[in-house]
Design an enzyme around this catalytic site. Structure first.
Site, mmCIF file in Angstrom:
data_model
loop_
_atom_site.group_PDB
_atom_site.id
_atom_site.type_symbol
_atom_site.label_atom_id
_atom_site.label_comp_id
_atom_site.label_asym_id
_atom_site.label_seq_id
_atom_site.Cartn_x
_atom_site.Cartn_y
_atom_site.Cartn_z
ATOM 1 N N ASP A 119 0.803 -1.229 0.000
ATOM 2 C CA ASP A 119 0.000 0.000 0.000
ATOM 3 C C ASP A 119 0.835 1.277 0.000
ATOM 4 O O ASP A 119 0.316 2.348 0.307
ATOM 5 C CB ASP A 119 -0.947 0.001 1.205
ATOM 6 C CG ASP A 119 -2.147 -0.898 0.965
ATOM 7 O OD1 ASP A 119 -2.643 -0.913 -0.175
ATOM 8 O OD2 ASP A 119 -2.588 -1.576 1.904
ATOM 9 N N ASP A 177 -7.080 -3.685 -5.651
ATOM 10 C CA ASP A 177 -6.694 -2.409 -5.034
ATOM 11 C C ASP A 177 -5.249 -2.018 -5.388
ATOM 12 O O ASP A 177 -4.897 -0.843 -5.433
ATOM 13 C CB ASP A 177 -6.777 -2.480 -3.502
ATOM 14 C CG ASP A 177 -7.946 -3.283 -2.963
ATOM 15 O OD1 ASP A 177 -8.385 -4.227 -3.644
ATOM 16 O OD2 ASP A 177 -8.406 -2.987 -1.850
HETATM 17 N N1 GLY Z 1 -7.447 -1.185 -0.039
HETATM 18 C C1 GLY Z 1 -8.317 -1.657 0.969
HETATM 19 C C2 GLY Z 1 -9.710 -1.253 0.771
HETATM 20 O O1 GLY Z 1 -10.096 -0.701 -0.227
HETATM 21 O O2 GLY Z 1 -10.476 -1.518 1.681
#
Ligand code: GLY
Length: 398
Positions: A119, A177
């Site tokens: 992330d 994501d």
């Molecule tokens: N990237 C984690 C979410 O969208 O919850």
């Protein structure tokens, strides 16, 4: 610290990419609303500054007792609050926002060395990318390059992807994501000249295009790969209603991710993919009339299922950009859909009242319904992409 205009140009944020993009007309009512809402957001975040303890970042609201929930810097959402604060500084020119962003970025800075998360795009590019774009301070550049180097340690060339999670029983999980984190890598190539970053971003995007999408261009949430052979082991969900469902925020991440990959590479395959995803979202029979999606396009209980305002905010911001790369009626259609989403997000149905909502801007997002986590709450990233979209709307209709 030195200012360097050359590197500001290299940053090439979406806002600067005007030369080949379509111009769009503003809806005067929405333009007025955008200003009113940004002014409201600034007042709301001024309150937040005084309420969030110095050592943490705001995250959401506790559904049991309504109190503010914060996070440490290693949580995936840690960069959104300073990122939003930079946008509000850009909008208001009020030095208090700049000071607040810098103060909170001091907490997040150490994550540049974190190799245990995929992330880093969210955590580092949202605050430090905006800081570099707005101030031109090249000290931010080395933090971002270190972050990019940390992120690529998670790339497996046999799989052709960056690994998303280290937790769980997965072998090599990749979630949709993760497309959002590629922006950090394309930026790193532009700045450093090292083509490896962009090559990894493209390989990840290509592998994801091949394995994450169904024939209707909806996407699975998690693909688990065999790290030794690259074979797909399983196609699953984690935060969606079912393995076969279309989790709304996942669709939004995919849309935004392929739009940014087109912006940064000019590869038409990414544009095509983004358009397919946009069409899946906008033509979905389960999309509500106000275009604020249910938390999953296949959620049980529709039309009484909860909405996910964060999915709407990400989708709106992405559609504004996609529209600029898309000619004719389709481009206008994407723009009009984003305008409708933003108009509705600015309404009392979704916008908080001043001094309420733990000082967050938007209400009614869903983090992970299957885990009963962050259900029908404000979320820091809903605010970030909403403020970004309002800023984009103002900028791209000038
Ligand atoms: N990237 C984690 C979410 O969208 O919850």
């Amino acid at each position: 610290m030195k200012k360097n205009l050359f590197f500001m140009m290299l940053l090439l944020p979406a806002m600067a990419m005007q030369s080949y993009a379509q111009t769009r007309k503003a809806d005067p009512a929405l333009l007025r609303k955008a200003d009113e809402t940004l002014q409201f957001a600034a007042r709301q975040y001024k309150l937040m500054m005084t309420h969030v303890p110095d050592s943490v970042l705001p995250r959401t609201t506790n559904t049991k007792n309504g109190s503010l929930v914060t996070s440490k810097s290693n949580w995936w959402t840690s960069g959104f609050y300073p990122g939003t604060t930079w946008y509000l500084y850009e909008y208001t020119k009020d030095p208090a926002f700049k000071a607040e962003a810098i103060k909170r970025m001091e907490l997040v800075k150490k994550e540049q060395y974190n190799t245990h998360t995929h992330d880093l795009g969210f955590m580092m590019y949202c605050p430090f990318g905006n800081a570099l774009r707005i101030t031109g301070d090249t000290a931010y550049q080395s933090i971002l390059l270190t972050s990019a180097r940390s992120l690529v340690t998670r790339f497996n060339p046999t799989v052709g992807c960056i690994k998303s999670w280290d937790h769980g029983t997965w072998k090599f999980p990749v979630i949709i994501d993760n497309m959002m984190n590629l922006e950090l890598l394309t930026w790193a190539t532009r700045v450093s000249g090292d083509k490896q970053f962009e090559k990894i971003a493209r390989t990840h995007a290509n592998t994801t295009m091949k394995n994450h999408f169904r024939p209707d261009y909806s996407s699975y949430h998690v693909i688990d790969y065999d790290p030794a052979t690259g074979a797909v082991l399983a196609k699953k969900t984690h935060q969606g209603a079912a393995d076969s469902s279309a989790w709304s925020r996942g669709q939004a991440w995919g849309l935004y991710g392929y739009t940014l990959m087109y912006r940064d590479t000019k590869d038409k395959a990414y544009l095509q993919q983004a358009r397919h995803i946009a069409d899946y979202i906008l033509n979905n029979p389960n999309m509500p009339a106000d275009l604020i999606p249910y938390w999953d396009f296949n959620a049980p209980g529709i039309p009484n299922a909860l909405r996910d305002v964060s999915a709407a905010a990400v989708t709106a911001s992405a559609l504004l950009e996609l529209s600029r790369y898309t000619k004719n009626a389709d481009g206008k259609r994407y723009w009009a859909a984003a305008e409708k989403m933003l108009t509705n997000l600015c309404s009392p149905a979704y916008l908080a009242k001043e001094g309420e909502n733990n000082d967050f801007i938007l209400m009614h997002s869903v983090g992970s319904l299957p885990h009963d986590s962050e259900v029908d709450v404000p979320l820091t990233y809903a605010d970030y992409y909403f403020v970004e979209a309002l800023m984009r709307y103002k900028e791209w209709t000038k």
